[in-house]
Design an enzyme around this catalytic site. Structure first.
Site, PDB file in Angstrom:
ATOM      1  N   ASP A  67       8.784  13.486  17.437  1.00 28.99           N
ATOM      2  CA  ASP A  67       9.519  13.436  16.325  1.00 28.99           C
ATOM      3  C   ASP A  67       9.069  12.618  15.264  1.00 28.99           C
ATOM      4  OD1 ASP A  67       9.108  11.041  17.595  1.00 28.99           O
ATOM      5  OD2 ASP A  67      11.334  11.004  18.471  1.00 28.99           O
ATOM      6  N   ASN A 136      19.250   3.813  24.828  1.00 28.98           N
ATOM      7  CA  ASN A 136      20.624   4.548  25.007  1.00 28.98           C
ATOM      8  C   ASN A 136      20.446   5.692  25.841  1.00 28.98           C
ATOM      9  OD1 ASN A 136      19.282   5.935  23.007  1.00 28.98           O
ATOM     10  ND2 ASN A 136      20.950   5.728  21.623  1.00 28.98           N
ATOM     11  N   HIS A 138      17.881   7.912  24.976  1.00 30.59           N
ATOM     12  CA  HIS A 138      17.473   9.060  24.378  1.00 30.59           C
ATOM     13  C   HIS A 138      16.032   9.314  24.616  1.00 30.59           C
ATOM     14  CE1 HIS A 138      16.127   6.147  20.580  1.00 30.59           C
ATOM     15  NE2 HIS A 138      15.127   6.316  21.348  1.00 30.59           N
ATOM     16  N   GLU A 143      19.544  11.942  20.625  1.00 26.61           N
ATOM     17  CA  GLU A 143      20.829  10.758  20.801  1.00 26.61           C
ATOM     18  C   GLU A 143      21.678  11.316  21.651  1.00 26.61           C
ATOM     19  OE1 GLU A 143      19.590   8.115  19.990  1.00 26.61           O
ATOM     20  OE2 GLU A 143      19.570   7.570  17.879  1.00 26.61           O
TER      21      GLU A 143
HETATM   22  C1  GLP Z   1      11.982   5.827  19.364  1.00 27.95           C
HETATM   23  C2  GLP Z   1      11.303   7.044  19.734  1.00 27.95           C
HETATM   24  C3  GLP Z   1      11.263   7.420  21.141  1.00 27.95           C
HETATM   25  C4  GLP Z   1      10.976   6.392  22.055  1.00 27.95           C
HETATM   26  C5  GLP Z   1      11.868   5.287  21.750  1.00 27.95           C
HETATM   27  C6  GLP Z   1      11.415   4.070  22.773  1.00 27.95           C
HETATM   28  O1  GLP Z   1      13.181   5.722  18.845  1.00 27.95           O
HETATM   29  N1  GLP Z   1      11.557   8.064  18.892  1.00 27.95           N
HETATM   30  O2  GLP Z   1      10.285   8.553  21.438  1.00 27.95           O
HETATM   31  O3  GLP Z   1      10.745   6.769  23.477  1.00 27.95           O
HETATM   32  O4  GLP Z   1      11.824   4.725  20.467  1.00 27.95           O
HETATM   33  O5  GLP Z   1      10.703   3.169  21.992  1.00 27.95           O
HETATM   34  P1  GLP Z   1       9.981   2.046  22.782  1.00 27.95           P
HETATM   35  O6  GLP Z   1       9.114   2.532  23.464  1.00 27.95           O
HETATM   36  O7  GLP Z   1       9.506   1.089  21.708  1.00 27.95           O
HETATM   37  O8  GLP Z   1      11.052   1.089  23.586  1.00 27.95           O
END
Ligand code: GLP
Length: 241
Positions: A67, A136, A138, A143
């Site tokens: 993304d 959440n 995702h 989402e």
């Molecule tokens: C972001 C990314 C995800 C990632 C998530 C969790 O929003 N788009 O791909 O897995 O956050 O992030 P973290 O590893 O910092 O908790």
């Protein structure tokens, strides 16, 4: 789903890096799906170490990121482009032309999504997809919703995601509210998936994702239907399972 419980974050990172290394050894021109966020940073550090020791060669791999924020240029330190360069690509021998990350500045967002999806299909899909998970549920920027989005698409980020990701920005107002993300079908078509999570903060959502109902309200729960997923968590996350 195979669930691997390891001691701590360092062990998650090492285990994940070993899986990526083995994938590339078995098929040097593998298509690898990379993720951003805090979770995979340790894995990237381990991969750089392995690369410096001559244990892994990125020369022929193709990389596709999950993304990108909409409206952030590549040079913006909060963009996922910048993140990937600074956390991995600048330090290994991947070819520039083999790096694929959605363009958050594309003039036509619809066209960008379509072309990104097409590129993934043209290389034969993803061999190994690395995933983190949002609080959440995702994956990528898919989402919680009433339905699963299939292909690469334009996303309006959840308030919870904006709040969680504001830790990387000076203020919450700076966090983009839109993004481009691979879809659930794109992710599910990957031949192998590793999902990484650590800490108490991710315990509840990992529980829902791997033991709960399969629902678009917890996008990661769809992974229960994938034939080759390894979930790697530390003891803190695992205490919720
Ligand atoms: C972001 C990314 C995800 C990632 C998530 C969790 O929003 N788009 O791909 O897995 O956050 O992030 P973290 O590893 O910092 O908790």
């Amino acid at each position: 789903m195979q669930v691997e419980i390891v001691e701590d974050y360092i062990d998650i990172s090492k285990k994940a890096a070993e899986i990526v290394k083995t994938q590339i050894k078995d098929n040097p021109s593998s298509v690898i799906g990379f993720a951003t966020g805090d979770t995979p940073k340790g894995m990237y550090r381990e991969l750089i170490k392995l690369y410096n020791n001559g244990e892994v060669d990125f020369a022929d791999i193709k990389a596709f990121n999950l993304d990108e924020y909409y409206g952030l240029p590549k040079e913006n330190p909060q963009s996922y482009h910048y993140y990937m360069m600074k956390n991995l690509f600048d330090f290994v021998n991947i070819k520039k032309e083999n790096i694929n990350i959605p363009n958050g500045m594309a003039e036509s967002i619809e066209k960008e999504c379509e072309e990104y999806e097409k590129k993934i299909q043209e290389v034969g899909g993803i061999d190994l997809q690395v995933l983190g998970i949002g609080r959440n549920g995702h994956i990528g920027f898919n989402e919680p919703d009433l339905k699963f989005e299939a292909e690469t698409h334009f996303v309006e980020l959840d308030e919870d995601t904006i709040k969680a990701n504001s830790r990387f920005f000076h203020s919450i107002e700076e966090v983009p509210i839109k993004a481009i993300s691979m879809g659930i079908k794109t992710i599910m078509q990957a031949r192998k998936i590793i999902l990484l999570a650590f800490g108490k903060e991710k315990g509840e959502v990992i529980y829902k994702a791997i033991k709960g109902e399969i629902t678009p309200e917890i996008p990661a729960s769809i992974l229960q239907l994938h034939p080759n997923v390894t979930v790697i968590v530390d003891k803190e996350t695992a205490s919720f399972l």
